[in-house]
Motif scaffolding. Structure first.
Motif, PDB file in Angstrom:
ATOM      1  N   PRO A 128     -14.905  56.263  37.627  1.00 31.86           N
ATOM      2  CA  PRO A 128     -15.357  55.913  38.980  1.00 31.86           C
ATOM      3  C   PRO A 128     -14.626  56.704  40.060  1.00 31.86           C
ATOM      4  N   THR A 129     -15.380  57.178  41.038  1.00 33.02           N
ATOM      5  CA  THR A 129     -14.820  57.841  42.214  1.00 33.02           C
ATOM      6  C   THR A 129     -15.446  57.214  43.457  1.00 33.02           C
ATOM      7  N   ILE A 130     -14.746  57.306  44.571  1.00 36.94           N
ATOM      8  CA  ILE A 130     -15.202  56.634  45.789  1.00 36.94           C
ATOM      9  C   ILE A 130     -16.560  57.144  46.264  1.00 36.94           C
ATOM     10  N   GLU A 131     -16.874  58.405  45.992  1.00 42.23           N
ATOM     11  CA  GLU A 131     -18.109  58.941  46.564  1.00 42.23           C
ATOM     12  C   GLU A 131     -19.343  58.619  45.722  1.00 42.23           C
ATOM     13  N   SER A 132     -19.188  57.971  44.568  1.00 41.32           N
ATOM     14  CA  SER A 132     -20.315  57.747  43.673  1.00 41.32           C
ATOM     15  C   SER A 132     -20.722  56.281  43.619  1.00 41.32           C
ATOM     16  N   GLY A 228     -39.599  44.768  39.783  1.00 40.86           N
ATOM     17  CA  GLY A 228     -38.279  45.056  39.232  1.00 40.86           C
ATOM     18  C   GLY A 228     -37.263  45.291  40.339  1.00 40.86           C
ATOM     19  N   MET A 229     -36.020  45.557  39.951  1.00 37.50           N
ATOM     20  CA  MET A 229     -34.970  45.764  40.945  1.00 37.50           C
ATOM     21  C   MET A 229     -33.858  46.617  40.353  1.00 37.50           C
ATOM     22  N   PHE A 230     -32.943  47.041  41.232  1.00 36.08           N
ATOM     23  CA  PHE A 230     -31.777  47.812  40.836  1.00 36.08           C
ATOM     24  C   PHE A 230     -30.513  47.034  41.191  1.00 36.08           C
ATOM     25  N   VAL A 231     -29.542  47.078  40.289  1.00 35.45           N
ATOM     26  CA  VAL A 231     -28.215  46.522  40.542  1.00 35.45           C
ATOM     27  C   VAL A 231     -27.242  47.686  40.609  1.00 35.45           C
ATOM     28  N   SER A 232     -26.495  47.796  41.710  1.00 37.97           N
ATOM     29  CA  SER A 232     -25.599  48.941  41.858  1.00 37.97           C
ATOM     30  C   SER A 232     -24.140  48.515  41.888  1.00 37.97           C
ATOM     31  N   LEU A 233     -23.288  49.462  41.511  1.00 39.60           N
ATOM     32  CA  LEU A 233     -21.846  49.248  41.462  1.00 39.60           C
ATOM     33  C   LEU A 233     -21.168  50.429  42.141  1.00 39.60           C
ATOM     34  N   GLN A 234     -20.196  50.117  43.011  1.00 39.79           N
ATOM     35  CA  GLN A 234     -19.499  51.164  43.749  1.00 39.79           C
ATOM     36  C   GLN A 234     -18.039  50.797  43.927  1.00 39.79           C
ATOM     37  N   VAL A 235     -17.142  51.725  43.610  1.00 37.49           N
ATOM     38  CA  VAL A 235     -15.715  51.476  43.784  1.00 37.49           C
ATOM     39  C   VAL A 235     -15.339  51.730  45.237  1.00 37.49           C
ATOM     40  N   LEU A 236     -14.547  50.807  45.816  1.00 33.09           N
ATOM     41  CA  LEU A 236     -14.082  50.955  47.194  1.00 33.09           C
ATOM     42  C   LEU A 236     -12.657  51.477  47.266  1.00 33.09           C
ATOM     43  N   VAL A 263     -10.057  67.851  44.080  1.00 32.05           N
ATOM     44  CA  VAL A 263     -10.575  67.130  42.930  1.00 32.05           C
ATOM     45  C   VAL A 263     -10.699  65.651  43.286  1.00 32.05           C
ATOM     46  N   SER A 264     -11.860  65.077  43.043  1.00 29.86           N
ATOM     47  CA  SER A 264     -12.085  63.672  43.382  1.00 29.86           C
ATOM     48  C   SER A 264     -11.101  62.768  42.648  1.00 29.86           C
ATOM     49  N   THR A 265     -10.549  61.801  43.362  1.00 32.39           N
ATOM     50  CA  THR A 265      -9.655  60.817  42.768  1.00 32.39           C
ATOM     51  C   THR A 265     -10.470  59.828  41.943  1.00 32.39           C
ATOM     52  N   THR A 266     -10.037  59.584  40.696  1.00 28.48           N
ATOM     53  CA  THR A 266     -10.712  58.612  39.848  1.00 28.48           C
ATOM     54  C   THR A 266      -9.924  57.308  39.816  1.00 28.48           C
ATOM     55  N   PHE A 267     -10.646  56.220  39.592  1.00 29.59           N
ATOM     56  CA  PHE A 267     -10.057  54.889  39.633  1.00 29.59           C
ATOM     57  C   PHE A 267     -10.335  54.152  38.330  1.00 29.59           C
ATOM     58  N   ARG A 268      -9.419  53.304  37.945  1.00 31.41           N
ATOM     59  CA  ARG A 268      -9.672  52.385  36.842  1.00 31.41           C
ATOM     60  C   ARG A 268     -10.187  51.058  37.403  1.00 31.41           C
ATOM     61  N   VAL A 284     -27.782  57.556  40.052  1.00 30.55           N
ATOM     62  CA  VAL A 284     -26.519  57.776  40.750  1.00 30.55           C
ATOM     63  C   VAL A 284     -26.790  58.453  42.087  1.00 30.55           C
ATOM     64  N   LYS A 285     -25.848  58.257  42.998  1.00 33.06           N
ATOM     65  CA  LYS A 285     -25.887  59.031  44.237  1.00 33.06           C
ATOM     66  C   LYS A 285     -24.463  59.295  44.675  1.00 33.06           C
TER      67      LYS A 285
END
Length: 328
Positions: A128-132, A228-236, A263-268, A284-285
């Motif tokens: 996960p990265t903040i921009e995704s 139908g629908m979409f469920v999204s997940l985003q790290v803050l 380089v994008s920072t990744t998160f756990r 994804v976006k």
């Protein structure tokens, strides 16, 4: 990691007079929590639950303009030299005043579970990265039955490598505390469209979390539309021990022969992807790139993805549903 993050936060607070900004609603002066603060060149951060964010030239020396946005508000652009302690966002009246018709179906119902797909392979996980932002599509195989979403079942991997020598389930895990946001979208011609709720659904994951993280959304009254629908997940970003969002630098600078590379920072935690779901359902976006457009997670749209090269094209979220008897 949390200890180091707190040290950074304390350091930044020393210059709070010059760097902290609060985002508020122009009409009622309430804080706009978790607004997006984009730098316009593929980088950005988020405001916290009180609408506050910290921007300093020490962290982002090459940034001269900020673009601030939030669901239900008009976008705001400001030069960094003109950044003040308070930023006012103007609400879209037709959006914020809209009444979403929600109902409670009558009659008998039963609980059903759409199971998530879980594994423990670090090399088969999304970092996960903040921009995704990741969105998963759920169809409605029987629109005549009302289906309320009670629980999200999110596959996660809290560790970045195999801790086979651990004697207990939570010992020796590197500590972290990460804040995520969930959003629900309508299906608009096969892509995530308008939001289904303006509720802010936020949750925090730590190293002690289980491999399937449960998010209770029963109070949000989300029903799967007939399309139908979409469920999204985003790290803050990372938080302190109390769950307060910390200033997170969205990228790290790496010196190479060609110069400095960001380089994008990744998160756990990491997000396990799978090849067990054959139909591509994951989108994804990049929040700060490509005009914030959704694309299907496949080889046509995503270049040089190790997950796609390995045939891992889906993030298999599960759902806990309350399914009501078909209306006559």
């Amino acid at each position: 990691m949390i200890k180091n993050a707190i040290i950074i936060f304390t350091y930044l607070l020393s210059s709070i007079t010059f760097s902290q900004t609060t985002i508020v609603d122009q009409e009622n002066r309430n804080p706009v929590s978790y607004a997006t603060v984009s730098f316009g060149n593929g980088h950005g951060i988020f405001a916290d639950d009180e609408g506050k964010f910290i921007f300093t030239k020490k962290l982002y020396a090459d940034i001269d303009t900020l673009f601030i946005s939030a669901l239900g508000y008009k976008d705001y652009k400001v030069a960094t030299v003109n950044l003040t302690k308070t930023v006012e966002l103007l609400p879209f009246q037709d959006a914020l005043d809209e009444v979403l018709l929600r109902y409670t179906p009558k009659g008998k119902s039963k609980e059903e579970t759409l199971k998530p797909t879980v594994h423990d392979d670090y090399y088969k996980c999304w970092l996960p990265t903040i921009e995704s932002e990741i969105a998963v599509y759920f169809d409605n195989d029987n629109p005549a039955k009302a289906k309320k979403v009670n629980t999200l079942l999110l596959p996660i991997k809290v560790e970045a490598k195999d801790w086979s020598k651990r004697k207990t389930k939570t010992s020796n895990k590197l500590p972290f505390s990460t804040l995520f946001r969930v959003q629900f979208y309508e299906n608009e011609d096969g892509l995530p469209g308008d939001v289904l709720t303006y509720d802010k659904i936020i949750f925090r994951v730590t190293e002690a979390s289980e491999s399937v993280f449960e998010v209770d959304v029963s109070s949000n009254n989300i029903y799967i539309p007939k399309e139908g629908m979409f469920v999204s997940l985003q790290v803050l970003g990372y938080t302190d021990k109390a769950g307060k969002l910390l200033p997170n630098k969205k990228y790290r600078e790496v010196k190479t022969a060609r110069g400095i590379v960001k380089v994008s920072t990744t998160f756990r935690p990491l997000l396990p992807f799978t090849d067990q779901v054959k139909t591509p359902k994951t989108f994804v976006k990049r929040v700060f790139l490509n005009n914030n457009q959704w694309v299907l997670f496949d080889k046509k749209n995503i270049q040089d993805s190790n997950l796609l090269k390995a045939g891992l094209n889906n993030y298999a979220i599960g759902l806990g549903l309350q399914v009501y008897k078909e209306e006559e």
